[in-house]
Design an enzyme around this catalytic site. Structure first.
Site, short mmCIF file in Angstrom:
data_model
loop_
_atom_site.label_atom_id
_atom_site.label_comp_id
_atom_site.label_asym_id
_atom_site.label_seq_id
_atom_site.Cartn_x
_atom_site.Cartn_y
_atom_site.Cartn_z
N LYS A 1 0.87 -1.16 0.00
CA LYS A 1 0.00 0.00 0.00
C LYS A 1 0.91 1.21 0.00
O LYS A 1 1.47 1.59 1.03
CB LYS A 1 -0.91 0.00 1.23
CG LYS A 1 -1.84 1.18 1.24
CD LYS A 1 -2.76 1.12 2.44
CE LYS A 1 -3.81 2.21 2.35
NZ LYS A 1 -3.27 3.54 2.12
N GLU B 1 -0.68 4.24 -7.85
CA GLU B 1 -0.32 5.23 -6.84
C GLU B 1 0.95 5.96 -7.31
O GLU B 1 1.93 5.31 -7.70
CB GLU B 1 -0.08 4.52 -5.50
CG GLU B 1 0.06 5.45 -4.33
CD GLU B 1 -1.28 5.85 -3.68
OE1 GLU B 1 -2.36 5.57 -4.25
OE2 GLU B 1 -1.23 6.46 -2.60
P1 ATP Z 1 -10.18 5.87 1.32
O1 ATP Z 1 -9.54 6.17 0.02
O2 ATP Z 1 -10.39 4.40 1.54
O3 ATP Z 1 -11.40 6.69 1.61
P2 ATP Z 1 -8.04 7.24 2.45
O4 ATP Z 1 -8.22 8.31 1.42
O5 ATP Z 1 -7.77 7.63 3.85
O6 ATP Z 1 -9.24 6.24 2.46
P3 ATP Z 1 -6.28 5.12 2.62
O7 ATP Z 1 -6.99 4.69 3.84
O8 ATP Z 1 -4.87 5.46 2.82
O9 ATP Z 1 -6.93 6.32 1.89
O10 ATP Z 1 -6.43 3.88 1.58
C1 ATP Z 1 -6.83 3.87 0.27
C2 ATP Z 1 -5.81 4.42 -0.73
O11 ATP Z 1 -4.60 3.66 -0.76
C3 ATP Z 1 -6.25 4.32 -2.18
O12 ATP Z 1 -7.16 5.31 -2.51
C4 ATP Z 1 -4.95 4.46 -2.94
O13 ATP Z 1 -4.66 5.81 -3.16
C5 ATP Z 1 -3.90 3.94 -1.98
N1 ATP Z 1 -3.18 2.74 -2.45
C6 ATP Z 1 -1.85 2.54 -2.32
N2 ATP Z 1 -1.47 1.36 -2.81
C7 ATP Z 1 -2.58 0.75 -3.27
C8 ATP Z 1 -2.82 -0.51 -3.87
N3 ATP Z 1 -1.85 -1.39 -4.10
N4 ATP Z 1 -4.11 -0.80 -4.21
C9 ATP Z 1 -5.11 0.09 -3.98
N5 ATP Z 1 -4.93 1.29 -3.41
C10 ATP Z 1 -3.68 1.63 -3.05
#
Ligand code: ATP
Length: 601
Positions: free
Chosen positions: A261, A311
């Site tokens: 992530k 990302e």
């Molecule tokens: P959300 O987008 O779920 O509302 P948030 O904006 O706080 O929550 P995070 O909780 O950090 O974001 O988690 C989701 C985000 O993680 C995705 O929108 C994307 O930008 C990021 N991300 C990073 N790596 C990946 C991956 N391998 N697959 C999907 N998303 C990823």
């Protein structure tokens, strides 16, 4: 369609607080609206000229210009109009009142505003707003004034009220996207039963005006087979969150893809031949901020047209390692983009594909999508695939998670891979689950570590030693065990002199006193000591210091380490010991626990 109909509908919606009633009124309006202008009506209801991602400029009509336009339209002095505005407090009401009483307009002014009056249509009002928004340059003020005054001159009182309110950005009908979707379902499906179909279509093409046009022209049935469209953003699929790998595995079907992530900015990338657009998580057009990503995509993506997702992450130009999110945010700017692009280069880590040429991939399971994505990506310096494993083993997942953290990622995304693992646009569900750390700590003290190996750099450090492999001392066994790689914090002079400095110590194999599971480009005798600090101590399966002590299969490492200075006053046996690092890690954990009990209390 006469604009008066829209204005009357707005008037009857004003003050309605029941959402059901509002939906009915709105459905009535949308049903009466001809298909060729329904998109314009929908945007106007939203107080917009189009979806945000189109980047249509603001109208740019300030208070003064508004007063001037009213004065001109109704043959009043500006001070008279201003007085009325001050008295009534609502320029929309002022326009309405002035339009009622009418005014004497000089014929020269009439000619300036566009001649004799004619009934206002939705198209004319909307097109005039567009003209005002896009007016630029020296004569733009004049053009805005003339266009707005021309509209007001021809407006009936009720129309004048809403024209002025729209221009002011104060329509405030209280109608959100969800209500518009409900109203469209009622208007063209008869009931809200078709609401899911309409919503799915909107999730695939985030343009309410466009969805309304398709429904009005072809009926709700036409939405069922709707595919995403290159150029129109898809509402992103979202993840649930949990903190236990085993529990997550159970939720996603026992076996899953586990991906890094990355800690950057989500980019939805639309490629149409030579044209590339990047939309953010919130579907803003962020293309101009990332010219390097655009170039990278043009080179890496071997499909004529595609919608892909990944990302965008800041990368250390010299080591190729991931940098923290805060650094990437410096790229989010309108000016000095070229300069920042050199200072903070990025890399795009791709994780999904929704469309390839005319094939809608959102309905396909993730493993299929990943295969298609891999088949069209030829990785380069700027664009690569996300790092992942396929696993059904919680221990393996936790080790991969630790590896991700110590590599500078935020954690892992665990994704379902069964037959139903489609791309659910705009939906937060258990097909994707994020596993992040529930703690964050800080490393407050520096450590002194022994250099045991080195790696060649990248970019302007190409061909030079740019990253060092560092180890702590284990006095019981008289060996050095690796803790981290460091490539940050060196000056150009440090780098230029590095090879010569280490030359006398280069050996052609790992030193027998060095315990490492990482292969260095160059192995060194353990003689030189470097002082480093990092963001925090973390567990990592890649390093051997304290291996299996805190957790089976993992050692202790330093996240985002930075070189401070050489400690030539220290010999390798004076370096920080394995035991000391273990104590530091435990102290750090204790602090985190204290912090969390404090916040609970
Ligand atoms: P959300 O987008 O779920 O509302 P948030 O904006 O706080 O929550 P995070 O909780 O950090 O974001 O988690 C989701 C985000 O993680 C995705 O929108 C994307 O930008 C990021 N991300 C990073 N790596 C990946 C991956 N391998 N697959 C999907 N998303 C990823």
């Amino acid at each position: 369609m006469p604009f008066e109909e829209v204005a009357n509908a707005f008037s009857s919606m004003e003050g309605v607080t029941s959402r059901i009633q509002l939906t009915q009124l709105l459905a009535g309006l949308l049903k009466r609206t001809p298909a060729d202008v329904i998109d314009k009506v929908v945007y106007m209801i939203q107080g917009k000229l189009g979806p945000d991602w189109k980047g249509i400029p603001e109208l740019g009509v300030g208070d003064k210009l508004l007063v001037q336009s009213m004065a001109m339209a109704y043959g009043k002095s500006e001070s008279d109009v201003q007085r009325l505005v001050d008295k009534l407090g609502d320029p929309g009401k002022v326009a309405e009142q002035l339009a009622q009483t009418g005014g004497h307009i000089k014929s020269s002014l009439l000619a300036f505003m566009g001649g004799a009056s004619e009934q206002l249509t939705v198209s004319r009002v909307f097109d005039s707003f567009m003209k005002i928004a896009y007016a630029t340059g020296e004569s733009s003020r004049d053009l805005k004034l003339k266009t707005l005054a021309g509209l007001l001159k021809d407006a009936k009182p009720i129309e004048a009220r809403y024209i002025v309110r729209f221009v002011e950005g104060r329509l405030r009908l209280g109608i959100g996207d969800a209500t518009i979707l409900d109203a469209l379902s009622v208007a063209y499906g008869g009931t809200t039963a078709v609401r899911d179909v309409v919503e799915r279509a909107y999730n695939l093409r985030a343009d309410l005006g466009e969805i309304a046009r398709i429904v009005a022209q072809q009926g709700v049935e036409a939405l069922k087979g709707l595919k995403p469209e290159v150029g129109t953003p898809i509402r992103p699929m979202l993840a649930e969150r949990a903190s236990d790998a085993k529990e997550i595995l159970a939720k996603v079907g026992g076996r899953a893809y586990v991906e890094y992530k990355y800690d950057g900015e989500r980019g939805q990338i639309h490629k149409d031949g030579d044209k590339v657009k990047i939309f953010s998580r919130r579907m803003e057009d962020i293309t101009s901020m990332y010219p390097d990503v655009v170039e990278g995509v043009k080179d890496a993506i071997k499909a004529e047209r595609a919608i892909i997702e990944g990302e965008i992450v800041a990368i250390d130009p010299d080591t190729g390692e991931l940098r923290p999110f805060q650094e990437l945010m410096q790229r989010r700017r309108k000016y000095d983009i070229d300069k920042m692009m050199k200072e903070i280069p990025t890399r795009l880590f791709l994780f999904d594909i929704m469309m390839k040429d005319d094939e809608d991939l959102t309905t396909k399971p993730l493993p299929y999508r990943r295969k298609v994505l891999e088949s069209i990506v030829q990785p380069n310096e700027r664009v690569v695939m996300s790092n992942y494993i396929e696993s059904s083993d919680p221990d393996e997942i936790m080790n991969f998670f630790l590896q991700a953290i110590s590599d500078g990622a935020e954690g892992v995304m665990i994704k379902a891979i069964h037959d139903e693992s489609t791309y659910r646009a705009g939906v937060r569900g258990w097909l994707w689950v994020k596993l992040k750390r529930d703690y964050r700590s800080e490393m407050t003290d520096t450590v002194d570590l022994v250099v045991v190996g080195a790696f060649y750099g990248k970019g302007k450090r190409g061909g030079k030693l740019g990253t060092l492999l560092l180890a702590a001392y284990d006095p019981d066994n008289d060996v050095f065990k690796t803790v981290c790689k460091v490539g940050t914090g060196f000056t150009d002079a440090d780098i230029n002199g590095m090879y010569d400095m280490f030359k006398p110590h280069i050996i052609d194999h790992r030193h027998p006193r060095v315990i490492s599971s990482i292969e260095a480009d160059v192995w060194l005798e353990p003689v030189k000591v470097a002082e480093v600090i990092g963001a925090e101590l973390t567990l990592s399966p890649a390093h051997t210091c304290c291996m299996d002590t805190i957790r089976k299969g993992a050692g202790i490492s330093i996240r985002f380490p930075r070189f401070i200075r050489w400690r030539d006053d220290k010999g390798p046996e004076d370096a920080t010991t394995e035991q000391e690092l273990l104590e530091m890690y435990k102290r750090q954990l204790k602090k985190v626990e204290e912090k969390s009990t404090e916040s609970e209390a």
